[in-house]
Design a protein around this motif. Sequence first.
Motif, PDB file in Angstrom:
ATOM      1  N   ILE B  48       0.862  -1.211  -0.101  1.00  0.00           N
ATOM      2  CA  ILE B  48       0.125   0.076  -0.167  1.00  0.00           C
ATOM      3  C   ILE B  48       0.832   1.322   0.002  1.00  0.00           C
ATOM      4  CG2 ILE B  48      -1.733   1.271   1.323  1.00  0.00           C
ATOM      5  CD1 ILE B  48      -2.720  -1.310   2.443  1.00  0.00           C
ATOM      6  N   THR B 312      -3.037   5.727  -0.317  1.00  0.00           N
ATOM      7  CA  THR B 312      -3.805   4.399   0.466  1.00  0.00           C
ATOM      8  C   THR B 312      -4.848   3.914  -0.835  1.00  0.00           C
ATOM      9  OG1 THR B 312      -5.616   5.733   1.445  1.00  0.00           O
ATOM     10  CG2 THR B 312      -3.590   5.138   2.660  1.00  0.00           C
ATOM     11  N   TYR B 313      -5.339   4.846  -1.547  1.00  0.00           N
ATOM     12  CA  TYR B 313      -6.447   4.472  -2.462  1.00  0.00           C
ATOM     13  C   TYR B 313      -5.484   3.762  -3.836  1.00  0.00           C
ATOM     14  CZ  TYR B 313     -10.762   7.036  -2.309  1.00  0.00           C
ATOM     15  OH  TYR B 313     -11.956   7.577  -2.130  1.00  0.00           O
ATOM     16  N   GLY B 316      -4.094   0.689  -2.032  1.00  0.00           N
ATOM     17  CA  GLY B 316      -5.069  -0.240  -1.981  1.00  0.00           C
ATOM     18  C   GLY B 316      -5.598  -0.941  -3.161  1.00  0.00           C
ATOM     19  N   GLN B 320      -5.247  -4.917  -3.721  1.00  0.00           N
ATOM     20  CA  GLN B 320      -6.571  -5.712  -4.050  1.00  0.00           C
ATOM     21  C   GLN B 320      -5.857  -6.698  -5.330  1.00  0.00           C
ATOM     22  OE1 GLN B 320     -10.485  -3.672  -4.857  1.00  0.00           O
ATOM     23  NE2 GLN B 320      -9.632  -2.136  -3.553  1.00  0.00           N
ATOM     24  N   ILE B 330      -9.766  -2.769   2.680  1.00  0.00           N
ATOM     25  CA  ILE B 330      -9.047  -1.213   2.396  1.00  0.00           C
ATOM     26  C   ILE B 330      -9.762  -0.070   2.948  1.00  0.00           C
ATOM     27  CG2 ILE B 330      -8.169   0.201   0.477  1.00  0.00           C
ATOM     28  CD1 ILE B 330      -6.402  -2.506   0.695  1.00  0.00           C
ATOM     29  N   GLN B 334      -8.619   2.746   5.683  1.00  0.00           N
ATOM     30  CA  GLN B 334      -8.949   4.319   5.650  1.00  0.00           C
ATOM     31  C   GLN B 334      -9.847   4.728   6.725  1.00  0.00           C
ATOM     32  OE1 GLN B 334     -10.521   4.455   1.641  1.00  0.00           O
ATOM     33  NE2 GLN B 334      -8.449   4.664   0.617  1.00  0.00           N
TER      34      GLN B 334
END
Lengths: 505, 360
Positions: B48, B312-313, B316, B320, B330, B334
Amino acid sequence: MTTPLLSLQGLTKAYPGVVANDQVSFDIGEGEVHALLGENGAGKSTLVKMIYGLVKPDSGTMLLRGQAFAPPEPRAARADGIAMVFQHFSLFDALNVAENIALGMENPPPMGDLASRIREVSETYGLPLDPFRTVGDLSAGERQRVEIIRCLLQDPKLLIMDEPTSVLTPQEVDILFETLNKLRSEGTSILYISHKLEEIRTLCDHATILRLGKNVGECVPSETSARDMAEMMVGSTLQTPERSGREFGEVALDVSGLSVPSPSEFGTALKNVHMTVRKGEVLGIGGVAGNGQDELLGVLSGEIQTAADAIKFNGQAIGKKGPTARRKLGVLTAPEERLGHAAAPDMSLTENALLTGSVREGLESNGFLKWNETKGFAEKIIEAFDVRTPGPENAARSLSGGNLQKFVIGREVLQNPDVLVVNQPTWGVDAAAAASIRQAILDLAAKGTAVVCISQDLDELMEISDSFAALNEGRLSAPRSTTGLTVDEIGLMMGGAHGMEVAHV
Amino acid sequence: MIVLEKRPQPSKAWSYATPLVAVIATMVFGGILFAILGKNPIEAIGTIFWEPLFGEFAFYYRPQLLVKGAPLVLIAIGLSLGFRAGIWNIGAEGQYIMGAIFGAGAGLAFYPLEAWFIFPIMVLAGAFGGWLWATIPAFLKVRFGTNEILVSLMLVYVAEQFLASVSLGLLKNPEGFGFPGSRNLQSYESAHNAELIAGSGMHWGVVAAFIAVIFAYVLLNRHMLGFHIRLTGEAPRAAKFAGVNPARLILFCLGLSGALAGLAGMFEVSGPSGVVSIDFNVGYGFTAIIVAFLGRLHPVGILLAGGIMALTYIGGEIAQSQLGLPAAAIQVFQGMLLFFLLAFDLLTNYRIRAARSEVA
């Protein structure tokens, strides 16, 4: 000698950074009215909280009728016959008297029984009170009666009263004293906290004086002069504010036919208020708290706006102007509530100096802030009014009440107002600081400022004001010259004894 | 026993340290969560936070950081001004959608004309759309005392319906073979919010986000209006005493945050997304609330927080696809970030003391 009711021996309690009580010892006899005297911050409140089980002492012991006494919580203290009337009432406005009293009881009896017991107690002690009236509609004096009756229902051995007269008219004080004398004759002891020396001299059998947490002396109040007690409290000789020349100029502030609804539900609406203040004059406005003081300040500061003609400054209608426009003209105000109203608690003193100083001190240009000048202004206030703080970058809430009060008053005084309105300028301030604040107000008046001083401290108003008026349920009495005004007349202007007629039957 | 003791004044050190501590705590507890899900926690956290910046395909992910971060920062800056004053606009998602619709609509109205002035008009239209949508709760609050939290939130759902309607009707691509969605603005040169430097991810929205950060910083620290915003949030009565007009402040704060959210939507639709479609919005307006708080409502903090959130988006998504972590995990991750931030925030105003339990 008989065993005292309560004996305190070497009580000590320290909080981070301050010793609130340091080896305090004294005795309270059976059926004695014992005064606890001291300035704000002298440790009176901490001491009674220890007796009432709200705070535990770090060391020292208490003996109740010779038995060790250490209440872990107020409930235990109450069970041992100790009751307390707090300075700030803990009542629910929306409930009635009986419901409020029931809420404070361990096992409240049915409402009907409770109501008749309330009537019984209130008649015995001359404290008329209808159990079914809503507390929100009661005057401060009547609310205090609710608190007292709540205590009396427990049949206490020791009744602690924290500054009980600060919310009463002189007539209500007289009636309270009758009640207390009756209690004394029945053998109830009373611990009476106050800094009003004259009433202690009339009421109390014995006085203990605290200064900076220490017991600095004891006396029999009826045999000691008020001045001697005051000097024991302060620890130094007192300076009485002086003033020179009482030459009044033209009318600076003219309020006529001012009626304003209160912004809050249980507030007091102002009803047809008239007053004029001349340049150089100090108008003192007395009255019991909650009779429209906050509303009057709000309407003069511009927070509450009203008909333009109702308020005139040097002949100019300003009733519709907001606070900034009024400041620009020279009408400045200092509200009673320091934290959250006069000052923002979490902001620095510099930012708080900007709060009202921006217009007159030229602390902004085209909306952009001049932080250096603002800091300079804050430093000027700190310097001129002897505000004890490490520096202007400290948050307002880090200052003690008295120091913040000096800052808040100093901020307005230093802006050279033409009209200054202050509400409770020395509330919670020690005697020396109070004297310097009063002196600053008088100096300002001597320079030609028209001053309106709203206060509940009658001694203060008598000391500094040229004329006096009283607020009662939102109505302002006609202002009168303070020279030759008697306490009785003042009491009547304040509305006499609220709902007390029954007591005189 | 542990007691909390109020500090005489807020701790400067803690107010800077809490975001960092919150990120670390999130890594620790997120790692535990991933371990429970049967993944290697070190690898997952590494994926991440490390992969998007320095991994093998970082050349692809790094521009994505700007693309994802810019709208978050732009929206969060606007929200933070209101939050500072205690004005809670939580409907930025709706204002973002309206900005996109207005912006794209203005551009498509000129299609197929090619002219320099089209893009600036779209920018203004986008800002106007967002402003309009945010002014509804502001007006209702000022005039009737409604709660802006509820009204602004409800309007998100109205905006979503409106978005569906225009994607299927008004703005539908006439040459789209019946598929819902507008013409692709990426292939309409005058309306395209193209990358300023190819392959960098830097588009006009990123520029706008940086400008907004500087603007907000100056406003809050150097201007009377910013002082009044802060004062209103800290002590509303004192603000009134200082002469702040609450109604004007509400209109300003909600209007500005709406305009910035609208701008973010407009830059998104004319750039990275290209198309007004039913599923155009992906929750930037809500995530921006987290970004605003993570950045301590401070402009520079928000800039950093927007970066972390974008990380993190993207991280993430990589986690995934590479590790098979569920999307919900995820989102929990957050959520933890905001939770820990708010929890540790307590320490700026309070200190923890281990008090010996008092014996009677």
